[in-house]
Motif scaffolding. Sequence first.
Motif, short mmCIF file in Angstrom:
data_model
loop_
_atom_site.label_atom_id
_atom_site.label_comp_id
_atom_site.label_asym_id
_atom_site.label_seq_id
_atom_site.Cartn_x
_atom_site.Cartn_y
_atom_site.Cartn_z
N UNK A 211 68.95 80.30 -7.64
CA UNK A 211 70.45 80.06 -7.78
C UNK A 211 70.96 78.90 -7.21
N UNK A 212 70.24 78.54 -5.93
CA UNK A 212 70.82 77.35 -5.21
C UNK A 212 70.28 76.08 -6.02
N UNK A 213 69.40 76.24 -6.55
CA UNK A 213 68.69 74.97 -7.31
C UNK A 213 69.35 74.51 -8.54
N UNK A 214 69.75 75.73 -9.40
CA UNK A 214 70.77 75.88 -10.40
C UNK A 214 71.92 75.29 -10.32
N UNK A 215 72.58 75.65 -9.10
CA UNK A 215 73.99 75.01 -8.93
C UNK A 215 73.78 73.77 -8.27
N UNK A 216 72.82 73.23 -7.45
CA UNK A 216 72.62 71.86 -7.09
C UNK A 216 72.45 71.20 -8.26
N UNK A 217 71.44 71.34 -9.06
CA UNK A 217 71.21 70.62 -10.33
C UNK A 217 72.34 70.49 -11.13
N UNK A 218 73.24 71.51 -11.56
CA UNK A 218 74.34 71.38 -12.23
C UNK A 218 75.63 70.50 -11.82
N UNK A 219 75.65 70.58 -10.45
CA UNK A 219 76.58 69.59 -9.62
C UNK A 219 76.35 68.17 -9.82
N UNK A 220 74.95 68.06 -9.42
CA UNK A 220 74.47 66.39 -9.60
C UNK A 220 74.69 65.93 -11.06
N UNK A 221 74.35 66.67 -12.04
CA UNK A 221 74.32 66.34 -13.54
C UNK A 221 75.85 65.99 -13.70
N UNK A 222 76.70 67.18 -13.29
CA UNK A 222 78.10 66.92 -13.54
C UNK A 222 78.73 65.65 -13.16
N UNK A 223 78.39 65.43 -11.90
CA UNK A 223 79.23 64.32 -11.20
C UNK A 223 78.06 63.05 -11.23
N UNK A 224 77.09 63.09 -12.02
CA UNK A 224 76.39 61.82 -12.36
C UNK A 224 75.65 61.34 -11.24
N UNK A 225 75.25 62.17 -10.31
CA UNK A 225 74.47 61.77 -9.12
C UNK A 225 73.16 62.24 -9.02
N UNK A 226 72.70 62.52 -10.27
CA UNK A 226 71.15 62.77 -10.04
C UNK A 226 70.23 61.73 -10.04
N UNK A 227 70.79 60.48 -10.52
CA UNK A 227 69.86 58.99 -10.53
C UNK A 227 69.10 58.91 -9.18
N UNK A 228 69.74 59.05 -8.07
CA UNK A 228 69.02 58.66 -6.67
C UNK A 228 68.09 59.86 -6.55
N UNK A 229 68.34 61.19 -6.66
CA UNK A 229 67.24 62.00 -6.39
C UNK A 229 66.25 61.90 -7.51
N UNK A 230 66.43 61.42 -8.69
CA UNK A 230 65.51 61.45 -9.61
C UNK A 230 64.40 60.17 -9.06
N UNK A 231 64.84 59.15 -8.48
CA UNK A 231 63.88 58.09 -7.97
C UNK A 231 62.94 58.87 -6.91
N UNK A 232 63.44 59.71 -6.05
CA UNK A 232 62.82 60.29 -5.10
C UNK A 232 61.72 61.16 -5.71
N UNK A 233 62.15 61.95 -6.78
CA UNK A 233 61.39 62.89 -7.76
C UNK A 233 60.28 62.14 -8.22
N UNK A 234 60.48 61.15 -8.97
CA UNK A 234 59.29 60.35 -9.43
C UNK A 234 58.26 59.67 -8.48
N UNK A 235 58.55 59.75 -7.15
CA UNK A 235 57.85 59.24 -6.35
C UNK A 235 56.83 60.45 -5.85
N UNK A 236 57.49 61.77 -5.73
CA UNK A 236 56.58 62.88 -5.47
C UNK A 236 55.78 63.27 -6.57
N UNK A 237 56.34 63.00 -7.70
CA UNK A 237 55.47 63.44 -9.31
C UNK A 237 54.40 62.61 -9.12
N UNK A 238 54.57 61.35 -9.04
CA UNK A 238 53.67 60.27 -8.99
C UNK A 238 52.51 60.43 -8.17
N UNK A 239 52.82 60.99 -6.74
CA UNK A 239 51.74 61.43 -5.79
C UNK A 239 51.08 62.38 -6.36
#
Length: 479
Positions: free
Chosen positions: A142-170
Amino acid sequence: MAVAQANEKGGGVEIAEPPKGLAILSMIGPGIVWAGLAIGGGELVLIPRVGSVYGMMFLWMPLLAITLKYFMLNEIGRWSVATGTSIFDGLAMIPGPRKWLSWVLLIVSVYLGAVHIGGLVSMIGIIAHTMFQVFTPFVWSVIIMVSFVAMSWTNRYSILEKVLMVVVGLLTVSAVIICLAYFPPLKDLVEGFMFQIPSATPDWAVTNYKISKSPMVEILPAMAFAGCGAVNSLWYSDWALSKGLGLGRHFDGLENTAVTYQDLKNLDRPAVGRIKGWIRVMFNDALWGANFLTLVVTFSYLVLAVVILHPLKEAPGGMKFITTLSQTFTQTLGPWANWLYLAGAFGVIYSTMATIYDGYARTINKLILICAPNWEGYRKLTPIWRYRMWFLYGTCANFFLVYIFNAVPVNFLQAAAWVEGTFLLPVVAFAIAYLTAKKLPSLYSASTRDLIKPNPVFTIGTITAGVFYIVLIGVLLTQ
């Protein structure tokens, strides 16, 4: 080498000069998104699970399925690059009862918008709980769902996306390196490409993990998500449009294009020649960004499951699936690698959730507009709110599914795969082959359609992808 900037008109439509040589690499992107989506479900969970049960003889199946899906993916991209419209617009033209395939895809998408995302939501909740046992897996979901919707709604996902790309790459690079270190002997690899189909499920898998005695019951869902499923693969169309490949530069990013089918009839040969150049760009994006990358990652995860988990007689499943999968790292690198695997898996699933949420919201909205063009009340909503409405639908549906059914990720992913990737995939593959081989050339004038018609290799390859799944279904019915 810079992409040519010249925009020329042929029949009143501006068509940019396509990049050539190494400049084509700068346009690779939609295929990487497709690969990221593929890695998040089937490649990370379902395929290693089947590999851990049936061993090396399963190796050829997902690799062949992904290879065949390349042809289908290429034809999906061809339609959008050459028309500037979504593949969903094209599939509405398939012969038969009016828009029958669009209605099928709409019903399936509404179902998948709940079940497919539900599997990922429950999965990431379990991963978060394994990392930080502060809340239960459901609360983390539930926490992750809410956080994801909030970031997508406010267009704040792009910063997190760059961090996630690094860990996915690792995670991905680590899996490939470990795979190379534990590369199986050549004689074992040869066994993996003998095109054998398991005839029985090992007793330990039936007894300990309640896996069906009929191997195809377990194999087919995994094969459905080898690469991406039928609906998920169609999203490559929108990504190619959004990237501006070919006539995609006239796409508004959500629903519509400024190009009409009559405009295509008026294009002269130089203009169509430029579109053909953009199809070549898309060809490389689908080949290297999507197909090759997915093959490398799938092969690595699968080999690790076969080499490490199969001898241990452990199959990822239930609430402990993530600890089972993490052994592919900890058995080789040591206990510390558990965190590397968990962080990478979290990044993979979170990034995949972004694509899934967006994809189903766009798909359901687009298909409603196609299936019910006269629904004025729906059309009065702005495009962004139509999109957000279905985005919220996915969130609410997942909340109730995860809560009511205490969702087990593998079960949810298999439920999604049975509908999307097995029975629906042959229908979609045959429809796409017809669309690009027959319908697409007819949209162009007689003097230019030879430039746009696909090479028969791609049509045959797409049809073969559909036939492949029909054969697997046939094996299931005879076991």
